[in-house]
Design a protein around this motif. Structure first.
Motif, PDB file in Angstrom:
ATOM      1  N   GLN A   1      14.999   0.646   0.497  1.00  0.00           N
ATOM      2  CA  GLN A   1      14.315   1.896   0.176  1.00  0.00           C
ATOM      3  C   GLN A   1      15.023   3.099   0.800  1.00  0.00           C
ATOM      4  N   ASP A   2      15.533   2.934   2.006  1.00  0.00           N
ATOM      5  CA  ASP A   2      16.274   4.028   2.639  1.00  0.00           C
ATOM      6  C   ASP A   2      17.527   4.374   1.841  1.00  0.00           C
ATOM      7  N   ARG A   3      18.148   3.373   1.224  1.00  0.00           N
ATOM      8  CA  ARG A   3      19.387   3.602   0.470  1.00  0.00           C
ATOM      9  C   ARG A   3      19.122   4.285  -0.881  1.00  0.00           C
ATOM     10  N   ILE A   4      18.128   3.754  -1.643  1.00  0.00           N
ATOM     11  CA  ILE A   4      17.933   4.259  -3.008  1.00  0.00           C
ATOM     12  C   ILE A   4      16.820   5.310  -3.098  1.00  0.00           C
ATOM     13  N   ASN A   5      15.934   5.335  -2.096  1.00  0.00           N
ATOM     14  CA  ASN A   5      14.865   6.343  -2.010  1.00  0.00           C
ATOM     15  C   ASN A   5      14.035   6.419  -3.297  1.00  0.00           C
ATOM     16  N   ASN A   6      13.658   5.259  -3.829  1.00  0.00           N
ATOM     17  CA  ASN A   6      12.823   5.203  -5.030  1.00  0.00           C
ATOM     18  C   ASN A   6      11.944   3.960  -4.929  1.00  0.00           C
ATOM     19  N   TRP A   7      10.649   4.166  -4.677  1.00  0.00           N
ATOM     20  CA  TRP A   7       9.753   3.034  -4.427  1.00  0.00           C
ATOM     21  C   TRP A   7       9.570   2.151  -5.654  1.00  0.00           C
ATOM     22  N   ARG A   8       9.593   2.740  -6.840  1.00  0.00           N
ATOM     23  CA  ARG A   8       9.427   1.923  -8.053  1.00  0.00           C
ATOM     24  C   ARG A   8      10.597   0.946  -8.204  1.00  0.00           C
ATOM     25  N   THR A   9      11.816   1.445  -8.029  1.00  0.00           N
ATOM     26  CA  THR A   9      12.996   0.585  -8.136  1.00  0.00           C
ATOM     27  C   THR A   9      13.004  -0.471  -7.035  1.00  0.00           C
ATOM     28  N   THR A  10      12.643  -0.068  -5.813  1.00  0.00           N
ATOM     29  CA  THR A  10      12.584  -1.022  -4.702  1.00  0.00           C
ATOM     30  C   THR A  10      11.581  -2.127  -4.994  1.00  0.00           C
TER      31      THR A  10
ATOM     32  N   PRO B   1       0.810  -1.225   0.000  1.00  0.00           N
ATOM     33  CA  PRO B   1       0.000   0.000   0.000  1.00  0.00           C
ATOM     34  C   PRO B   1       0.846   1.279   0.000  1.00  0.00           C
ATOM     35  N   LYS B   2       1.935   1.291   0.770  1.00  0.00           N
ATOM     36  CA  LYS B   2       2.775   2.492   0.829  1.00  0.00           C
ATOM     37  C   LYS B   2       3.474   2.723  -0.509  1.00  0.00           C
ATOM     38  N   ALA B   3       3.960   1.626  -1.133  1.00  0.00           N
ATOM     39  CA  ALA B   3       4.610   1.764  -2.441  1.00  0.00           C
ATOM     40  C   ALA B   3       3.625   2.266  -3.486  1.00  0.00           C
ATOM     41  N   GLY B   4       2.401   1.698  -3.489  1.00  0.00           N
ATOM     42  CA  GLY B   4       1.379   2.124  -4.443  1.00  0.00           C
ATOM     43  C   GLY B   4       1.012   3.583  -4.276  1.00  0.00           C
ATOM     44  N   LYS B   5       0.916   4.037  -3.036  1.00  0.00           N
ATOM     45  CA  LYS B   5       0.555   5.430  -2.771  1.00  0.00           C
ATOM     46  C   LYS B   5       1.637   6.379  -3.274  1.00  0.00           C
ATOM     47  N   ASN B   6       2.915   5.992  -3.072  1.00  0.00           N
ATOM     48  CA  ASN B   6       4.014   6.860  -3.485  1.00  0.00           C
ATOM     49  C   ASN B   6       4.256   6.840  -4.987  1.00  0.00           C
ATOM     50  N   ILE B   7       4.093   5.677  -5.620  1.00  0.00           N
ATOM     51  CA  ILE B   7       4.365   5.579  -7.062  1.00  0.00           C
ATOM     52  C   ILE B   7       3.215   6.145  -7.882  1.00  0.00           C
ATOM     53  N   TYR B   8       1.976   5.793  -7.518  1.00  0.00           N
ATOM     54  CA  TYR B   8       0.814   6.156  -8.338  1.00  0.00           C
ATOM     55  C   TYR B   8      -0.112   7.163  -7.655  1.00  0.00           C
ATOM     56  N   HIS B   9       0.294   7.655  -6.498  1.00  0.00           N
ATOM     57  CA  HIS B   9      -0.476   8.678  -5.766  1.00  0.00           C
ATOM     58  C   HIS B   9      -1.928   8.245  -5.539  1.00  0.00           C
ATOM     59  N   MET B  10      -2.081   6.991  -5.081  1.00  0.00           N
ATOM     60  CA  MET B  10      -3.421   6.460  -4.796  1.00  0.00           C
ATOM     61  C   MET B  10      -3.954   7.082  -3.513  1.00  0.00           C
ATOM     62  N   ASN B  11      -5.205   7.467  -3.550  1.00  0.00           N
ATOM     63  CA  ASN B  11      -5.833   8.027  -2.348  1.00  0.00           C
ATOM     64  C   ASN B  11      -6.271   6.929  -1.381  1.00  0.00           C
ATOM     65  N   ASP B  12      -6.726   5.809  -1.926  1.00  0.00           N
ATOM     66  CA  ASP B  12      -7.202   4.694  -1.093  1.00  0.00           C
ATOM     67  C   ASP B  12      -6.336   3.453  -1.330  1.00  0.00           C
ATOM     68  N   ALA B  13      -5.036   3.607  -1.131  1.00  0.00           N
ATOM     69  CA  ALA B  13      -4.111   2.507  -1.423  1.00  0.00           C
ATOM     70  C   ALA B  13      -4.405   1.272  -0.560  1.00  0.00           C
ATOM     71  N   ASP B  14      -4.774   1.496   0.725  1.00  0.00           N
ATOM     72  CA  ASP B  14      -5.074   0.358   1.610  1.00  0.00           C
ATOM     73  C   ASP B  14      -6.232  -0.471   1.067  1.00  0.00           C
ATOM     74  N   MET B  15      -7.308   0.202   0.684  1.00  0.00           N
ATOM     75  CA  MET B  15      -8.493  -0.490   0.184  1.00  0.00           C
ATOM     76  C   MET B  15      -8.206  -1.174  -1.155  1.00  0.00           C
ATOM     77  N   ILE B  16      -7.454  -0.498  -2.024  1.00  0.00           N
ATOM     78  CA  ILE B  16      -7.185  -1.050  -3.353  1.00  0.00           C
ATOM     79  C   ILE B  16      -6.321  -2.306  -3.246  1.00  0.00           C
ATOM     80  N   PHE B  17      -5.200  -2.192  -2.510  1.00  0.00           N
ATOM     81  CA  PHE B  17      -4.321  -3.352  -2.369  1.00  0.00           C
ATOM     82  C   PHE B  17      -4.993  -4.472  -1.589  1.00  0.00           C
ATOM     83  N   GLY B  18      -5.758  -4.101  -0.548  1.00  0.00           N
ATOM     84  CA  GLY B  18      -6.474  -5.116   0.229  1.00  0.00           C
ATOM     85  C   GLY B  18      -7.491  -5.854  -0.614  1.00  0.00           C
ATOM     86  N   GLY B  19      -8.238  -5.104  -1.435  1.00  0.00           N
ATOM     87  CA  GLY B  19      -9.258  -5.716  -2.285  1.00  0.00           C
ATOM     88  C   GLY B  19      -8.655  -6.645  -3.330  1.00  0.00           C
ATOM     89  N   ILE B  20      -7.565  -6.194  -3.982  1.00  0.00           N
ATOM     90  CA  ILE B  20      -6.897  -7.033  -4.985  1.00  0.00           C
ATOM     91  C   ILE B  20      -6.366  -8.318  -4.356  1.00  0.00           C
TER      92      ILE B  20
END
Length: 551
Positions: free
Chosen positions: A482-491, A352-371
Motif C-alpha cells: 500500500q505504501d508503494r502503490i497508494n491505492n487501497w482498491r488495488t492493494t 476496516p481501513k481499506a473499506g473506509k478509504n475505498i467506500y468512505h464508510m463511517n462505521d467500517a469497524d462495526m460493518i466489517f466486524g459484523g460481517i
C-alpha cells in the motif's frame, strides 16, 4: 556291569532347587505386574465408538460443550485485549496545551504503537513455541492432564496481566497466556474427533472452530463494557474466574485418553513385565548353572535415565516431524492453509481501513466486524455439515476446500471491483461465507491423514505454520504494498487474488493417494497390552507363565 553303568547314565540328573528368596521375589513382582495390567485393561477397552470409558462422567456431547466454552473464553481474551475498552489509547495534547488522559493498557503504560503491537507478538511467540512441546509431551503424559496444566498456566498468566505494572511485565504475561493456550489448541481437536459420531465428525469440528469468530466478537463487547465501566484490569480477573472451573476439572476429573496413545497404566504394566522377565531369566540362569549369586549389576537402575528420556523425546520428535514432512497429503493441506490464512489475517487487520478509504464508510469497524462474525459462524458450520453430507473423506475434504475457496475468492474479488458500497457488502458477505467453510474440512484432513499418535503434533505444526508463514507476515507485507502503490482498491485486489493459489493447492490434494489413518494405532495399542498379558498370567499351580519350570 557295563549294562548297569549304562542304566545309571540314562537316569535324569536331579534338578537344581531354585533359591527360595529369588523365586519369591520374582513371583511377587509377577503378581504386582499382573494386577497393574488388569487395572489398565478397562482404559484400553473403551466404548466402541468413543475413547470415553463407560463409567466416565463425560459423554461425547458434554466433552464438545466443555471444549467449546473453553475455546470461547480463550478467544474472548484475544478479542478483549484488542478492544478499545481494554487496549485503550495514549493521552494526547493539543497545540493549545489541552491534554486528554490516556485510557486502557496503552494509556496507563504510555505505550507506543510499536510496543502495543509487541503484546500481540509476545502472545504468538508463547503459542508457537509451546504448541509442538505440548504435542510431544502427549506421548509420555496423559493429554487430558496436559490440557489442565495449560489452562492453569493460562489462568495464572491472565491474572498476571491484571496485576502488571509496566510494559515488560504485561508482555511476559501475554507470552505465558500463549503458552497456556498452546496445550488446548494442540489437543482439543483430537479429543473431539475421537468421540464425535462417525457421520458427523466434520460437523463437530466445525462447531468447535465456530467458537473462534464468536469468541473474538464476544471479546470486543466484553472488553468494551468491562474496560469502560470497571477498568481494564478487572476484565482480566473476570476471565480468570471464568476459566477456574475448567482448570479444576482438568486436574480432578478422571483423565481421558487419546486414540493411539497407550495409557500410562499400561506403559507401567509393560515396563513391570519387562523387569519381571529379566528377573526370571536371571533365576533360570542361576538355577541351571547353580551359580552362587546373580550378577551384581542385574538390578542396578540406570544412572542416566532422565537424560536418556530427554534424548529419546527429542529423537522421537524429529522422527515424527520427518513423517509429517514426507506426508504429501499433510504438506499440501498445510500449504493451502498458509496461503488462505495469509489473506484472512490481512483482512482482519486492514479490512476496516481499506473499506473506509475505498467506500468512505463511517462505521467500517462495526460493518466489517459484523460481517466477519456472522459469516464466520454460519460459514464454518455450513462447511462442516456439507462435508458430512457428501461423506467425510480426505478426498472429499479437498474437493470442498478447493471449490468453496475458489468460488468465495471470485465473490470477494468481484466485491472490491464494485463501485457501489451496498453491492460490495453483498458480494463480500457471500465470499466470506464461502471461504469460512474451510475450517472444518481443513482440520479434518490434518487429523485423519496421520496416524492417531501424530495428531497432536499435526495440529500443533499446522498452527505454527499458518501463523509463521501466513497471518504474521501478511499484514506488514500488505502495508508495504500500500505504501508503494497508494491505492487501497488495488492493494485489496492483489491480496484477494492469493485465495486462488490456495484453491489450486487444495485442488491438487484431490488427486493425491490418501488413506484415512483414524483407526491405525488403536488396534496396535490394544494388542500391545494383550500380547504382554500371557507372559504375566499365573498358572493353576501358582507359577507365573513367564517363569520356566524346566531349564
Amino acid at each position: 556291569m557295563a549294562q548297569h553303568e549304562r542304566e545309571e547314565k540314562a537316569k535324569p540328573s536331579p534338578e537344581p532347587k531354585p533359591k527360595p528368596e529369588l523365586a519369591l521375589e520374582a513371583k511377587t513382582e509377577t503378581k504386582v505386574a499382573l494386577e497393574v495390567i488388569k487395572e489398565a485393561k478397562p482404559t484400553v477397552m473403551a466404548r466402541p465408538s468413543t475413547t470415553i470409558p463407560e463409567d466416565s462422567w463425560f459423554t461425547p456431547k458434554r466433552l464438545l460443550v466443555i471444549f467449546c466454552v473453553i475455546s470461547l473464553i480463550t478467544y474472548l481474551d484475544r478479542g478483549a485485549i484488542a478492544s478499545n475498552g481494554v487496549n485503550g489509547s495514549r493521552g494526547t495534547c493539543s497545540k493549545e496545551g489541552n491534554c486528554t488522559r490516556g485510557t486502557g493498557i496503552q494509556g496507563n503504560f504510555n505505550l507506543s504503537n510499536f510496543e502495543d503491537g509487541v503484546l500481540s507478538s509476545a502472545f504468538m511467540v508463547g503459542l508457537l513455541v509451546a504448541s509442538p512441546i505440548f504435542a510431544s509431551l502427549a506421548k509420555s503424559v496423559n493429554p487430558f492432564r496436559l490440557i489442565g496444566v495449560g489452562l492453569l498456566v493460562w489462568t495464572a498468566a491472565v491474572i498476571g496481566c491484571g496485576l502488571s505494572q509496566n510494559f515488560w511485565s504485561i508482555a511476559i504475561c501475554r507470552m505465558f497466556v500463549g503458552v497456556g493456550e498452546a496445550s488446548f489448541i494442540s489437543l482439543a481437536a483430537p479429543f473431539i474427533d475421537d468421540n464425535a459420531p462417525v457421520a458427523q465428525k466434520t460437523a463437530w469440528l466445525a462447531i468447535f472452530y465456530m467458537c473462534i469468530p464468536a469468541g473474538y466478537a464476544l471479546g470486543y463487547i466484553f472488553g468494551g463494557l468491562m474496560g469502560n465501566r470497571f477498568g481494564w484490569r478487572i476484565a482480566f480477573f473476570v476471565e480468570a474466574v471464568l476459566m477456574a472451573p475448567f482448570v479444576i476439572l482438568g486436574f480432578c476429573a478422571n483423565p481421558l485418553q487419546l486414540k493411539g496413545f497407550v495409557p500410562v497404566e499400561s506403559k507401567r504394566a509393560l515396563a513391570a513385565g519387562t523387569a519381571v522377565s529379566e528377573v526370571q531369566e536371571d533365576v533360570e540362569a542361576s538355577n541351571c548353572k547353580d551359580d552362587s549369586s546373580l550378577k551384581a549389576g542385574s538390578y542396578e537402575p540406570s544412572k542416566s535415565k532422565s537424560s536418556s528420556k530427554i534424548l529419546d523425546q527429542i529423537s522421537s520428535f524429529f522422527k515424527d516431524m520427518k513423517v509429517l514432512l514426507l506426508d504429501k497429503v499433510y504438506v499440501v493441506n498445510v500449504l493451502g492453509y498458509i496461503a488462505y490464512n495469509f489473506v484472512i489475517g490481512a483482512y482482519s487487520y486492514w479490512g476496516p481501513k481499506a473499506g473506509k478509504n475505498i467506500y468512505h464508510m463511517n462505521d467500517a469497524d462495526m460493518i466489517f466486524g459484523g460481517i466477519t462474525v456472522v459469516c464466520g459462524i454460519l460459514g464454518t458450520l455450513a462447511g462442516g455439515f456439507l462435508l458430512d453430507f457428501v461423506t467425510n473423506t480426505i478426498s472429499n475434504s479437498f474437493k470442498v476446500l478447493s471449490a468453496t475457496t475458489f468460488i468465495g475468492a471470485a465473490f470477494c474479488f468481484g466485491a472490491f471491483c464494485f463501485r457501489n458500497m451496498y453491492g460490495f457488502l453483498v458480494l463480500f458477505a457471500i465470499g466470506e461465507l464461502l471461504v469460512f467453510a474451510t475450517q472444518g474440512p481443513v482440520n479434518f484432513v490434518c487429523l485423519h491423514c496421520v496416524k492417531p499418535s501424530l495428531r497432536p503434533l499435526s495440529m500443533a505444526m499446522s498452527t505454527v505454520a499458518i501463523h509463521v508463514f501466513g497471518d504474521v507476515p501478511s499484514s506488514p507485507i500488505v502495508g508495504v504494498i500500500q505504501d508503494r502503490i497508494n491505492n487501497w482498491r488495488t492493494t485489496a485486489l492483489i491480496l484477494t487474488a492469493i485465495f486462488f493459489p490456495a484453491a489450486v493447492i487444495w485442488f491438487i490434494g484431490i488427486f493425491l493417494p490418501s488413506v484415512d489413518r483414524f483407526n491405525e494405532d488403536s488396534e496396535h495399542q490394544a494388542s500391545a497390552v494383550e500380547k504382554s498379558t500371557p507372559l504375566l498370567q499365573e498358572r493353576p499351580g501358582g507359577t507365573a507363565a513367564g517363569v520356566s519350570e524346566e531349564c
